[in-house]
Write an enzyme that holds these catalytic residues in place. Structure first.
Site, PDB file in Angstrom:
ATOM      1  N   CYS A   9       8.158 -21.966 -43.220  1.00  0.00           N
ATOM      2  CA  CYS A   9       8.732 -22.510 -44.459  1.00  0.00           C
ATOM      3  C   CYS A   9      10.012 -23.246 -44.098  1.00  0.00           C
ATOM      4  CB  CYS A   9       8.939 -21.416 -45.513  1.00  0.00           C
ATOM      5  SG  CYS A   9      10.128 -20.133 -45.057  1.00  0.00           S
ATOM      6  N   ARG A  15       9.794 -17.284 -47.994  1.00  0.00           N
ATOM      7  CA  ARG A  15       8.330 -17.323 -48.018  1.00  0.00           C
ATOM      8  C   ARG A  15       7.680 -16.922 -46.703  1.00  0.00           C
ATOM      9  NH1 ARG A  15       8.208 -23.387 -49.972  1.00  0.00           N
ATOM     10  NH2 ARG A  15      10.104 -23.256 -48.695  1.00  0.00           N
ATOM     11  N   ASP A 122       9.136 -22.878 -53.530  1.00  0.00           N
ATOM     12  CA  ASP A 122      10.318 -22.261 -52.938  1.00  0.00           C
ATOM     13  C   ASP A 122      11.014 -21.391 -53.990  1.00  0.00           C
ATOM     14  OD1 ASP A 122      12.723 -21.662 -51.837  1.00  0.00           O
ATOM     15  OD2 ASP A 122      13.175 -23.701 -51.177  1.00  0.00           O
TER      16      ASP A 122
HETATM   17  P1  4NP Z   1      12.314 -20.374 -47.711  1.00  0.00           P
HETATM   18  O1  4NP Z   1      13.398 -20.539 -48.879  1.00  0.00           O
HETATM   19  O2  4NP Z   1      12.086 -21.761 -47.169  1.00  0.00           O
HETATM   20  O3  4NP Z   1      11.132 -19.830 -48.421  1.00  0.00           O
HETATM   21  O4  4NP Z   1      12.927 -19.433 -46.703  1.00  0.00           O
HETATM   22  C1  4NP Z   1      14.648 -21.138 -48.695  1.00  0.00           C
HETATM   23  C2  4NP Z   1      15.674 -20.430 -48.129  1.00  0.00           C
HETATM   24  C3  4NP Z   1      16.929 -21.012 -48.003  1.00  0.00           C
HETATM   25  C4  4NP Z   1      17.135 -22.306 -48.429  1.00  0.00           C
HETATM   26  C5  4NP Z   1      16.091 -23.016 -48.982  1.00  0.00           C
HETATM   27  C6  4NP Z   1      14.846 -22.428 -49.105  1.00  0.00           C
HETATM   28  N1  4NP Z   1      18.417 -22.897 -48.322  1.00  0.00           N
HETATM   29  O5  4NP Z   1      18.568 -24.035 -48.798  1.00  0.00           O
HETATM   30  O6  4NP Z   1      19.340 -22.264 -47.785  1.00  0.00           O
END
Ligand code: 4NP
Length: 152
Positions: A9, A15, A122
């Site tokens: 991800c 995720r 997300d």
């Molecule tokens: P992930 O979610 O891609 O599912 O781990 C996110 C975690 C952090 C961030 C964005 C999406 N961020 O912008 O810090």
């Protein structure tokens, strides 16, 4: 040789840690290795988001030991199957692919199932219900993947 599956991800804290823990819970660890990574490096070395840890725990899956890492081009050599949670992740992975063999390893996770949607949304900026929702989507896709891997 173990089959190696990588879940990817953006942040590797919401995720893909769930996807790693969920798939791992459905396969034989002697046959299949599951890992996860993020295309961005915002949270390197950190544990998964507490909301992912909580929803996983609710369904009996421990993910708090996982450590955030960044996806690298070496992963395209090392892994047999690479699952992207959304199209941005998918594009960022393919941008590092150097061969048809690399490109052939990469899929959107939800291509494995017919949920009427292509991407795992997300949940980072939303509430706890977003984490519950993505848990079930990922769980459904991992069921299909695990059934296939367990037949090999
Ligand atoms: P992930 O979610 O891609 O599912 O781990 C996110 C975690 C952090 C961030 C964005 C999406 N961020 O912008 O810090």
């Amino acid at each position: 040789m173990k089959t190696k599956v990588l879940m990817v991800c953006l942040g590797n804290i919401c995720r893909s840690p769930l996807a790693e823990g969920i798939l791992e819970s459905k396969v034989d660890p002697r046959q299949v290795l599951v890992d996860s990574a993020g295309t961005a490096g915002y949270h390197l070395g950190k544990s998964p988001d507490r909301r992912s840890i909580a929803v996983a725990r609710k369904y009996g899956i421990a993910i708090e030991h996982q450590e955030c890492r960044k996806f690298t081009d070496r992963d395209l050599d090392d892994f047999d199957f690479i699952y992207a949670m959304d199209r941005d992740n998918y594009r960022n992975i393919l941008a590092l692919a150097k061969s048809e063999a690399h490109r052939g390893k990469v899929k959107l996770l939800l291509q494995e199932v017919d949920l009427g949607i292509q991407e795992v949304p997300d949940p980072y900026y939303g509430g706890d219900d977003g984490f519950e929702h993505v848990f079930h989507m990922i769980n459904t896709a991992c069921e299909t993947i695990a059934n296939r891997l367990n037949q090999e």
